[in-house]
Design a protein around this motif. Sequence first.
Motif, mmCIF file in Angstrom:
data_model
loop_
_atom_site.group_PDB
_atom_site.id
_atom_site.type_symbol
_atom_site.label_atom_id
_atom_site.label_comp_id
_atom_site.label_asym_id
_atom_site.label_seq_id
_atom_site.Cartn_x
_atom_site.Cartn_y
_atom_site.Cartn_z
ATOM 1 N N ASN A 1 9.260 -15.855 7.561
ATOM 2 C CA ASN A 1 7.931 -16.281 8.011
ATOM 3 C C ASN A 1 8.066 -17.626 8.699
ATOM 4 O O ASN A 1 7.704 -18.666 8.149
ATOM 5 N N PRO A 2 8.627 -17.641 9.934
ATOM 6 C CA PRO A 2 8.805 -18.923 10.615
ATOM 7 C C PRO A 2 7.459 -19.562 10.944
ATOM 8 O O PRO A 2 6.439 -18.876 11.099
ATOM 9 N N MET A 3 7.474 -20.869 11.010
ATOM 10 C CA MET A 3 6.245 -21.619 11.273
ATOM 11 C C MET A 3 6.471 -22.499 12.502
ATOM 12 O O MET A 3 7.540 -23.093 12.649
ATOM 13 N N VAL A 4 5.465 -22.544 13.373
ATOM 14 C CA VAL A 4 5.578 -23.406 14.551
ATOM 15 C C VAL A 4 4.399 -24.362 14.555
ATOM 16 O O VAL A 4 3.293 -24.000 14.139
ATOM 17 N N GLU A 5 4.661 -25.608 14.960
ATOM 18 C CA GLU A 5 3.587 -26.592 14.959
ATOM 19 C C GLU A 5 3.474 -27.178 16.362
ATOM 20 O O GLU A 5 4.470 -27.615 16.952
ATOM 21 N N PHE A 6 2.237 -27.166 16.880
ATOM 22 C CA PHE A 6 1.975 -27.713 18.206
ATOM 23 C C PHE A 6 1.000 -28.859 18.093
ATOM 24 O O PHE A 6 0.163 -28.884 17.186
ATOM 25 N N ARG A 7 1.128 -29.812 19.008
ATOM 26 C CA ARG A 7 0.092 -30.850 19.139
ATOM 27 C C ARG A 7 -0.708 -30.498 20.382
ATOM 28 O O ARG A 7 -0.159 -30.411 21.489
#
Lengths: 227, 283
Positions: free
Chosen positions: B215-221
């Motif tokens: 369950n990879p997680m990606v974080e964007f601003r």
Amino acid sequence: MSATVTQDMSLLHLVTSASLPVQLVMMMLLIASLLSWWFIFRKLFAIREAIKQSDEFENTFWRGVDLNTLYQRAAGARDRAGSMERIFEAGFREFTKHQSGMDIGAIMDSTRGAMRAAYQREMDRLEAHLSFLATVGSVSPYVGLFGTVWGIMNSFRELSNLTQATIAHVAPGIAEALIATAMGLFAAIPAVIAYNRYASDTSQLATRYESFMEELSNVLQRRAVKL
Amino acid sequence: MTTLAWRRTADEEPGLVRSAALALLIHIIFFGFLVFGLNWRNDPNESMVVDLWRDTPPQPVRSQPVIKEPIKELPKPIPVQEPVKPKPEPIQPTSEPVRIKNPPPRKPTIEIKEKTEPPKPIQEEKKVKPVPEKTPKPEPVKEKVAKPESVKEIEKKVAPEKELPEKEQKAVEQDVLAQLAAQKSKALDEIAKYKAMIQAKIRSRIVTPPDLPGNPMVEFRVTLLPGGDVLKVSLRKSSGYAAFDEAVERAIFLAKPLPIPPDPALFKEFRDFNLTVYYQDAL
């Protein structure tokens, strides 16, 4: 990775973000363009002035003014004298140096020689910097093209690092590279037009001077025979 | 002699400075025209906005009934917001004349809320409508996410409001404080609700790459413009799968305009925010 999709495509941003060789090319082209425009205006004023002065001098000459007074006037106001006036001055001075009793042929030869020398100097002055315009006109498109090719090369090389390439990755690089070509053309087009225009103007002036020299030598020859 | 004269006149060529000035002028005019006269900015994203506008007409029909349920929460901020601005002034001086002016407008609003709930929806619907127009499909998702939080908070808000009339005789200041607190909670409520709406809208646009392990997680601003347009998206924490990162990034741009509270005071909460997406959620 963080591809900002809304690229700032303003001209200044494109120029400042270009690679160093492209910026150098742009700088060269800007200087070439500035110089060529400077010469365009200088030549414009100079040739216009030369045509005006030739018209004036031919008018006074053919109105039948005494050659001695004409010579005095030309020698007195050498700074303001036109090319044709200076040719006349050189020829007439050479003519007056020889006095009666000399061979007419020899007098006329040396007079023609002096006029020919003045004519060469005047033409040299009129044609100065025209070769620069010709050089800018023919070379600056190639210089601009070099900048564009370099910029496009770089933008494609950067593209090879990406697995998924979109047109948005290449577009800014190509746009900034194409500015170099645009600048090259901007420098070249006016230079070529001005060169052709001024070349024809100077050749017209040259024929006018040559025919004046012939006419003047005829007048002086008649005068020498009378003496 | 003649050579000297020629040299001198050649140096005195007419209009050296004038032609230099003219050459400079031509370049300045030309570059000025290029920089200011032409529109160099290409916005291919605006075409996406146009597509979204076409989608909107059918949506109000779906979203209107949905909104009527949460109306109890939504309506209050709008009438309360108007008196909000005068409030800071009365608190500082705590002078009697100011207090007297403020209470009358509040009392009626509180009474109306409790007694006459049906008329409100009409006023509120008008005000709320602009929001559904901008926010298309994901709205059903918003309610699910937003309700549980907001319903609890409404209960909290309603409780102090009912107490207010009793306390009014004793202390008006408490009333002011309570209303401020209620507004804060409403603002937080709104922010949470719209954050959930934004999450839901973006999630609905993600085209997830298949068969990623775990369950990879990606974080964007994400940086927004007023109106919900996406100004900038930068990757803060990669999931390790470029395909998933790009899918989420594309989804953020596809989801614009993002739903944003109509109250401009709340926008500063949305100017910059971090968006975290889990792969399993996006499936």
